[in-house]
Design a protein around this motif. Structure first.
Motif, mmCIF file in Angstrom:
data_model
loop_
_atom_site.group_PDB
_atom_site.id
_atom_site.type_symbol
_atom_site.label_atom_id
_atom_site.label_comp_id
_atom_site.label_asym_id
_atom_site.label_seq_id
_atom_site.Cartn_x
_atom_site.Cartn_y
_atom_site.Cartn_z
ATOM 1 N N ARG A 150 48.020 26.946 26.152
ATOM 2 C CA ARG A 150 47.786 28.092 26.906
ATOM 3 C C ARG A 150 47.157 28.983 26.633
ATOM 4 O O ARG A 150 46.809 30.503 27.443
ATOM 5 N N LEU A 151 46.871 29.069 25.064
ATOM 6 C CA LEU A 151 45.942 30.064 24.018
ATOM 7 C C LEU A 151 45.008 30.472 24.523
ATOM 8 O O LEU A 151 44.368 31.268 25.146
ATOM 9 N N GLN A 152 44.104 28.694 24.560
ATOM 10 C CA GLN A 152 42.948 28.816 24.999
ATOM 11 C C GLN A 152 42.854 29.205 26.246
ATOM 12 O O GLN A 152 41.767 29.837 26.249
ATOM 13 N N TRP A 153 44.042 29.115 26.924
ATOM 14 C CA TRP A 153 42.789 29.391 28.733
ATOM 15 C C TRP A 153 43.210 30.539 28.761
ATOM 16 O O TRP A 153 42.388 31.241 29.643
ATOM 17 N N ARG A 154 44.049 31.837 28.206
ATOM 18 C CA ARG A 154 44.044 33.461 28.117
ATOM 19 C C ARG A 154 42.787 33.580 27.429
ATOM 20 O O ARG A 154 42.593 34.381 28.145
ATOM 21 N N ILE A 155 42.559 33.162 26.630
ATOM 22 C CA ILE A 155 41.274 33.147 26.336
ATOM 23 C C ILE A 155 40.027 33.411 26.965
ATOM 24 O O ILE A 155 39.356 34.071 27.319
ATOM 25 N N TYR A 156 40.137 31.848 27.679
ATOM 26 C CA TYR A 156 38.814 31.682 28.958
ATOM 27 C C TYR A 156 38.682 32.775 29.519
ATOM 28 O O TYR A 156 37.570 32.968 29.978
ATOM 29 N N ARG A 157 40.103 32.755 30.347
ATOM 30 C CA ARG A 157 40.405 33.717 31.354
ATOM 31 C C ARG A 157 40.088 35.431 31.396
ATOM 32 O O ARG A 157 39.440 35.769 32.018
ATOM 33 N N ALA A 158 40.343 35.986 29.690
ATOM 34 C CA ALA A 158 39.507 37.270 29.130
ATOM 35 C C ALA A 158 38.589 37.459 29.390
ATOM 36 O O ALA A 158 37.295 38.415 29.768
ATOM 37 N N THR A 211 41.202 21.881 28.791
ATOM 38 C CA THR A 211 41.534 23.504 28.804
ATOM 39 C C THR A 211 40.061 23.998 29.430
ATOM 40 O O THR A 211 40.099 25.044 30.255
ATOM 41 N N CYS A 212 38.862 24.223 28.368
ATOM 42 C CA CYS A 212 37.821 24.083 28.677
ATOM 43 C C CYS A 212 37.093 23.902 30.143
ATOM 44 O O CYS A 212 35.434 25.068 30.468
ATOM 45 N N GLY A 213 36.930 22.377 29.971
ATOM 46 C CA GLY A 213 36.247 21.870 31.480
ATOM 47 C C GLY A 213 36.638 23.078 32.955
ATOM 48 O O GLY A 213 35.871 23.294 33.534
ATOM 49 N N LEU A 214 37.875 23.288 32.536
ATOM 50 C CA LEU A 214 38.433 23.658 34.165
ATOM 51 C C LEU A 214 38.151 25.669 33.660
ATOM 52 O O LEU A 214 37.631 25.845 34.611
ATOM 53 N N ALA A 215 38.339 25.593 32.522
ATOM 54 C CA ALA A 215 38.165 27.821 32.301
ATOM 55 C C ALA A 215 36.309 27.299 32.856
ATOM 56 O O ALA A 215 36.168 28.585 32.630
ATOM 57 N N VAL A 216 35.414 26.354 32.639
ATOM 58 C CA VAL A 216 33.355 26.471 33.090
ATOM 59 C C VAL A 216 33.816 27.713 33.926
ATOM 60 O O VAL A 216 32.835 28.160 35.530
ATOM 61 N N HIS A 217 35.190 27.279 35.146
ATOM 62 C CA HIS A 217 35.015 27.790 36.400
ATOM 63 C C HIS A 217 35.288 29.651 37.516
ATOM 64 O O HIS A 217 35.055 29.932 37.592
ATOM 65 N N PHE A 218 35.713 29.619 36.118
ATOM 66 C CA PHE A 218 36.232 31.450 35.626
ATOM 67 C C PHE A 218 34.578 32.413 35.457
ATOM 68 O O PHE A 218 35.023 33.188 36.588
ATOM 69 N N GLU A 219 33.773 31.383 34.937
ATOM 70 C CA GLU A 219 32.623 32.040 35.309
ATOM 71 C C GLU A 219 32.141 32.975 36.773
ATOM 72 O O GLU A 219 31.678 32.743 36.582
ATOM 73 N N ARG A 220 32.109 30.836 37.268
ATOM 74 C CA ARG A 220 31.163 30.726 38.575
ATOM 75 C C ARG A 220 31.847 31.821 39.540
ATOM 76 O O ARG A 220 31.210 32.050 40.550
ATOM 77 N N GLU A 221 33.372 31.515 39.263
ATOM 78 C CA GLU A 221 34.064 32.736 40.367
ATOM 79 C C GLU A 221 33.658 33.974 40.024
ATOM 80 O O GLU A 221 32.743 34.729 41.147
ATOM 81 N N ALA A 222 33.462 34.420 38.744
ATOM 82 C CA ALA A 222 33.133 35.755 38.756
ATOM 83 C C ALA A 222 31.622 35.931 39.142
ATOM 84 O O ALA A 222 31.195 36.913 39.766
#
Length: 362
Positions: free
Chosen positions: A215-223, A274-285
């Protein structure tokens, strides 16, 4: 044919790269007033379509115009024409959108969009001019500026020149502190992983410990939406603050009966999920910046008939048909992460139980 069309539209003599020719045409439109301060300029996708070039070329065009102070990036809106430089106002400073180019309607950030604080939002309004210039330049200041650029404009906009512009210094002065972009990105990774310290002390149980790290990693990727795309699980870079996450995860598994190899594999597998799903943050942005629409708004604009056409064959898509007839389901990145994390932990728990049975039977 595309090349001929491009040459005709740009209206310049032969010579120069495609990105230089396209940038020249956009400069002409800005100088002629066809694109006024505050007006959106073509996105990378629009440039690709209009001139028939690759994404890398389109990105170079916008980066070049940003470096010249002609345009600026505004999260949720796109790239817009900056105000002309004037006394007391550096090129690229924020200005009201002109009457000829009405401001885009405000957009609602999706639940999965990165949360940016006021300082990052201010960075998007134009070029920052660092106090002290080269006199106070150091590695820490350079890395902080690079993170600001990547947070507000994306990793594709990051270059040593762009960071120098952000700091108001000469590009070559950066190389006295950072040897190049690859090392800069490594330092950026380590900085953002270290922004939110890992909780210390023993964990109450292995599941809580692993979930805490993920969850900590997820928050960092989201930020920092750009971060996930820089991670590699086959060729990892030396980033001590990032390595501490794996260290903490493996420590949570001590005493569960797993071997050292299994503890390492479980920890890295969770990090990779966690990283694989977080890649979509950049794509959505990026998609939101190009379209001016959040994910929810984009779905709202998707015509009902298009959705109906996709599901027009219930015999071929019986499961989709059943879902469409039932209550709305949550497929946001947050919901997928929460569901996936629990199932990953269930799998680790099953392995721990299997090892325990083997030990009892042995």
């Amino acid at each position: 044919m595309r090349w001929s069309v491009e040459r005709a539209v740009v209206g310049v003599v032969d010579g120069g790269t495609p990105s230089e020719r396209i940038a020249g045409e956009l400069r002409r439109r800005i100088a002629a007033g066809e694109l006024k301060p505050g007006a959106r300029v073509p996105s990378t996708r629009r440039i690709m379509q209009e001139w028939g070039v690759a994404m890398a070329t389109a990105t170079k065009v916008l980066n070049r115009l940003r470096e010249e102070g002609l345009v600026r990036a505004v999260p949720g809106v796109g790239t817009v024409v900056a105000a002309p430089a004037s006394a007391g106002a550096p090129a690229g400073a924020a200005v009201p959108v002109s009457a000829a180019a009405p401001a885009p309607a405000p957009v609602k950030a999706p639940a999965s969009a990165p949360v940016r604080d006021a300082g990052r939002a201010a960075a998007a309004t134009g070029v920052r001019r660092g106090k002290g210039g080269e006199r106070d330049l150091g590695r820490e200041r350079i890395v902080a500026a690079a993170v600001r650029v990547a947070d507000t404009e994306g990793l594709t906009a990051l270059s040593m020149r762009r960071v120098a512009t952000e700091l108001g210094v000469a590009t070559m002065s950066l190389y006295r502190h950072v040897p190049g972009k690859d090392e800069l990105v490594r330092l950026m990774m380590d900085k953002v992983f270290g922004e939110q310290p890992i909780p210390g002390g023993p964990v109450s149980d292995w599941r809580t410990g692993l979930a805490e790290v993920s969850r900590l990693q997820w928050r960092i990727y989201r930020a920092h939406p750009w971060l996930a795309s820089t991670m590699s699980f086959t060729r990892p870079v030396l980033a001590p603050d990032a390595a501490l996450h794996t260290e903490r995860a493996m420590a949570a598994l001590v005493g569960t009966g797993l071997s050292g190899e299994e503890m390492a594999q479980a920890s890295v597998s969770l990090a990779a999920f966690t990283c694989g799903l977080a890649v979509h943050f950049e794509r959505e942005a990026q998609a939101e910046q190009d379209s001016g629409l959040s994910a929810d708004e984009w779905m709202d604009r998707l015509a009902d008939e298009d959705r109906d056409r996709l599901m027009a064959d219930p015999e071929r898509f019986p499961m989709f048909d059943a879902l469409a007839r039932g209550p709305e389901i949550d497929m946001s990145l947050e919901a997928l992460f929460a569901f996936g994390l629990e199932r990953m932990l269930d799998g680790v728990g099953a392995l721990i139980e299997a090892r325990g049975r083997a030990g009892r039977d042995g």
